[in-house]
Design a protein around this motif. Structure first.
Motif, PDB file in Angstrom:
ATOM      1  N   PHE A   1       0.851  -1.196   0.000  1.00  0.00           N
ATOM      2  CA  PHE A   1       0.000   0.000   0.000  1.00  0.00           C
ATOM      3  C   PHE A   1       0.883   1.241   0.000  1.00  0.00           C
ATOM      4  N   LYS A   2       0.532   2.214  -0.831  1.00  0.00           N
ATOM      5  CA  LYS A   2       1.401   3.376  -0.994  1.00  0.00           C
ATOM      6  C   LYS A   2       0.640   4.685  -0.838  1.00  0.00           C
ATOM      7  N   ARG A   3       1.276   5.609  -0.139  1.00  0.00           N
ATOM      8  CA  ARG A   3       0.889   7.020  -0.122  1.00  0.00           C
ATOM      9  C   ARG A   3       2.178   7.819  -0.165  1.00  0.00           C
ATOM     10  N   LYS A   4       2.101   9.021  -0.675  1.00  0.00           N
ATOM     11  CA  LYS A   4       3.315   9.836  -0.729  1.00  0.00           C
ATOM     12  C   LYS A   4       3.846  10.059   0.684  1.00  0.00           C
TER      13      LYS A   4
ATOM     14  N   ILE B   1       6.692   9.272  -7.884  1.00  0.00           N
ATOM     15  CA  ILE B   1       6.939   7.841  -7.680  1.00  0.00           C
ATOM     16  C   ILE B   1       7.867   7.624  -6.490  1.00  0.00           C
ATOM     17  N   TYR B   2       8.901   8.442  -6.392  1.00  0.00           N
ATOM     18  CA  TYR B   2       9.848   8.316  -5.276  1.00  0.00           C
ATOM     19  C   TYR B   2       9.126   8.496  -3.942  1.00  0.00           C
ATOM     20  N   GLY B   3       8.228   9.473  -3.896  1.00  0.00           N
ATOM     21  CA  GLY B   3       7.460   9.702  -2.673  1.00  0.00           C
ATOM     22  C   GLY B   3       6.591   8.515  -2.311  1.00  0.00           C
ATOM     23  N   HIS B   4       5.991   7.879  -3.328  1.00  0.00           N
ATOM     24  CA  HIS B   4       5.152   6.707  -3.070  1.00  0.00           C
ATOM     25  C   HIS B   4       5.986   5.507  -2.622  1.00  0.00           C
ATOM     26  N   ILE B   5       7.190   5.370  -3.180  1.00  0.00           N
ATOM     27  CA  ILE B   5       8.060   4.261  -2.770  1.00  0.00           C
ATOM     28  C   ILE B   5       8.456   4.420  -1.301  1.00  0.00           C
ATOM     29  N   ILE B   6       8.869   5.626  -0.926  1.00  0.00           N
ATOM     30  CA  ILE B   6       9.252   5.863   0.470  1.00  0.00           C
ATOM     31  C   ILE B   6       8.039   5.675   1.379  1.00  0.00           C
ATOM     32  N   GLY B   7       6.888   6.178   0.932  1.00  0.00           N
ATOM     33  CA  GLY B   7       5.664   6.014   1.715  1.00  0.00           C
ATOM     34  C   GLY B   7       5.290   4.556   1.893  1.00  0.00           C
ATOM     35  N   MET B   8       5.586   3.738   0.876  1.00  0.00           N
ATOM     36  CA  MET B   8       5.315   2.303   0.978  1.00  0.00           C
ATOM     37  C   MET B   8       6.099   1.692   2.132  1.00  0.00           C
ATOM     38  N   PHE B   9       7.368   2.066   2.250  1.00  0.00           N
ATOM     39  CA  PHE B   9       8.173   1.556   3.361  1.00  0.00           C
ATOM     40  C   PHE B   9       7.698   2.130   4.695  1.00  0.00           C
TER      41      PHE B   9
ATOM     42  N   ASN C   1       4.391   0.071   5.428  1.00  0.00           N
ATOM     43  CA  ASN C   1       4.337  -1.388   5.350  1.00  0.00           C
ATOM     44  C   ASN C   1       5.486  -2.109   6.036  1.00  0.00           C
ATOM     45  N   ASN C   2       6.426  -1.379   6.622  1.00  0.00           N
ATOM     46  CA  ASN C   2       7.581  -2.070   7.191  1.00  0.00           C
ATOM     47  C   ASN C   2       7.194  -2.862   8.433  1.00  0.00           C
ATOM     48  N   LEU C   3       7.927  -3.931   8.652  1.00  0.00           N
ATOM     49  CA  LEU C   3       7.743  -4.783   9.824  1.00  0.00           C
ATOM     50  C   LEU C   3       8.997  -4.731  10.683  1.00  0.00           C
ATOM     51  N   ASP C   4       8.810  -4.773  11.995  1.00  0.00           N
ATOM     52  CA  ASP C   4       9.967  -4.869  12.885  1.00  0.00           C
ATOM     53  C   ASP C   4      10.657  -6.208  12.661  1.00  0.00           C
ATOM     54  N   LEU C   5      11.972  -6.162  12.620  1.00  0.00           N
ATOM     55  CA  LEU C   5      12.758  -7.378  12.429  1.00  0.00           C
ATOM     56  C   LEU C   5      13.775  -7.460  13.562  1.00  0.00           C
ATOM     57  N   VAL C   6      13.677  -8.498  14.375  1.00  0.00           N
ATOM     58  CA  VAL C   6      14.564  -8.664  15.520  1.00  0.00           C
ATOM     59  C   VAL C   6      15.283 -10.004  15.396  1.00  0.00           C
ATOM     60  N   VAL C   7      16.604  -9.961  15.470  1.00  0.00           N
ATOM     61  CA  VAL C   7      17.418 -11.175  15.394  1.00  0.00           C
ATOM     62  C   VAL C   7      18.186 -11.305  16.703  1.00  0.00           C
ATOM     63  N   ALA C   8      17.915 -12.375  17.435  1.00  0.00           N
ATOM     64  CA  ALA C   8      18.578 -12.588  18.725  1.00  0.00           C
ATOM     65  C   ALA C   8      20.077 -12.753  18.529  1.00  0.00           C
ATOM     66  N   SER C   9      20.841 -12.151  19.420  1.00  0.00           N
ATOM     67  CA  SER C   9      22.296 -12.187  19.293  1.00  0.00           C
ATOM     68  C   SER C   9      22.875 -13.463  19.900  1.00  0.00           C
ATOM     69  N   PRO C  10      23.797 -14.119  19.199  1.00  0.00           N
ATOM     70  CA  PRO C  10      24.459 -15.288  19.770  1.00  0.00           C
ATOM     71  C   PRO C  10      25.381 -14.920  20.931  1.00  0.00           C
TER      72      PRO C  10
END
Length: 371
Positions: free
Chosen positions: A185-188, A239-247, A250-259
């Motif tokens: 989903f995109k918005r500027k 278009i650039y504004g819509h691409i950035i707006g998409m992120f 729509n972004n998801l938190d990503l957590v990677v446990a540290s060894p």
């Protein structure tokens, strides 16, 4: 890496944490630390620094810690273009990343970009302002490289048959190349970015104009670096504004446990005699890290499929990275875009950034009734 793995060795990962501490970059600002019991340093509120040569020895594999072989990590695979900015867990990951987008954004000698100096300026600007521009650049690079691959296949087919002239059909090829990104989903960006708490509502228009101007500067720097005339629509501000707006939306938190945390917990759980012997070596490193030993790596990610999933304050799914997932689809899958544990009013305020009023069953039940 597509695999979201720590790489190298326990020694390297501890060394990197200590190195960033040494240069004044706090892992706490970028990552998150789980609550609960764990290892204890001499004083969790006061770190005891180590000499720089010890840190270098860890990062250069000149120093071996006890029991670190119990936590093997994938070898470090450098970028194919030699940029020393991207590293991978396997050759296949490095090749896939190079093929999908990195070959255009690499600043090494093997880069496919025609203007590395401009690319450096773009990256510097993104790092100083908002690294969401890096995400947008990856999306554009991905689309350009996909377009070139489709074009090559088209030309190959044209040689074998009387295919139509490419000049009349480059836009459909570009649209096909863009399809994986079209799902989000995109918005500027300047229209959907949340208004910061320190910006008054009466200054909102000025704030959004400043954000738009910032995007324009970023776009111009990116055009100087990787512009492709056949993919010109990708480089419009709209278009650039819509691409950035998409992120942004729509972004998801990503957590990677540290060894590193697992390693120190392992040492802590050893039988007393082995623990005492191991801690003669490991304790200074734990004391130097303080609570940072438990810091996991946290970032954001965009997955086209998850970007299509609707929100609910009573979600029936969570976003996880797994090798394979099988689901029996009976009801609509929903995830929560926000912290669903906060009260109704706060949830609605958070969701306002996404441009809708939530009408999930929970919100309908908790919605204040007008008397």
């Amino acid at each position: 890496s597509f695999c979201f793995q720590f790489i190298g060795s326990i020694e390297l990962q501890i060394g990197r944490k200590l190195y960033f501490q040494d240069i004044g970059v706090s892992a706490v600002d970028e990552c998150e630390s789980p609550d609960g019991a764990g290892c204890s340093s001499s004083d969790s509120n006061e770190k005891i620094p180590l000499p720089r040569d010890i840190i270098d020895a860890l990062m250069n594999y000149d120093l071996k810690l006890p029991y670190s072989t119990e936590f093997p990590l994938p070898s470090v695979i450098p970028c194919l273009g030699g940029c020393k900015e991207a590293y991978y867990c396997s050759k296949s990951c490095a090749e896939a990343d190079w093929r999908l987008y990195h070959s255009l954004l690499c600043i090494g000698n093997g880069s496919s970009t025609s203007n590395i100096e401009a690319l450096l300026k773009f990256t510097e600007h993104a790092n100083e302002t908002n690294d969401i521009f890096i995400c947008a650049a990856k999306a554009i690079s991905f689309t350009i490289l996909s377009y070139r691959k489709l074009k090559a296949a088209f030309l190959e087919q044209k040689e074998k048959s009387d295919a139509p002239n490419l000049q009349k059909h480059n836009l459909p090829l570009l649209v096909d190349a863009w399809k994986p990104m079209s799902m989000g989903f995109k918005r500027k960006w300047w229209d959907c970015i949340a208004l910061p708490a320190d910006v008054d509502f009466c200054d909102e228009a000025e704030f959004r104009t400043q954000v738009k101007d910032l995007a324009l500067v970023s776009l111009q720097l990116l055009k100087d670096a990787i512009y492709d005339n056949e993919c010109a629509p990708l480089f419009s501000l709209e278009i650039y504004g819509h691409i950035i707006g998409m992120f942004e939306l729509n972004n998801l938190d990503l957590v990677v446990a540290s060894p590193v945390e697992d390693y120190f917990l392992y040492i802590n759980d050893l039988p007393s005699s082995q623990k005492e012997e191991a801690e003669r070596i490991t304790k200074p490193f734990l004391n130097a890290l303080g609570d940072d030993y438990a810091i996991s790596c946290q970032g954001t990610a965009f997955f086209p499929l998850q970007g299509c999933i609707n929100h609910s304050c009573i979600p029936n799914a969570k976003a996880f990275k797994r090798d394979e997932v099988y689901m029996l689809l009976i009801f609509q899958i929903t995830i929560s875009y926000i912290d669903e544990d906060v009260p109704y009013k706060e949830r609605q305020e958070l969701l306002a950034d996404y441009g809708f009023i939530c009408k999930c069953p929970r919100c309908l039940e908790e919605e204040p009734q007008l008397s």
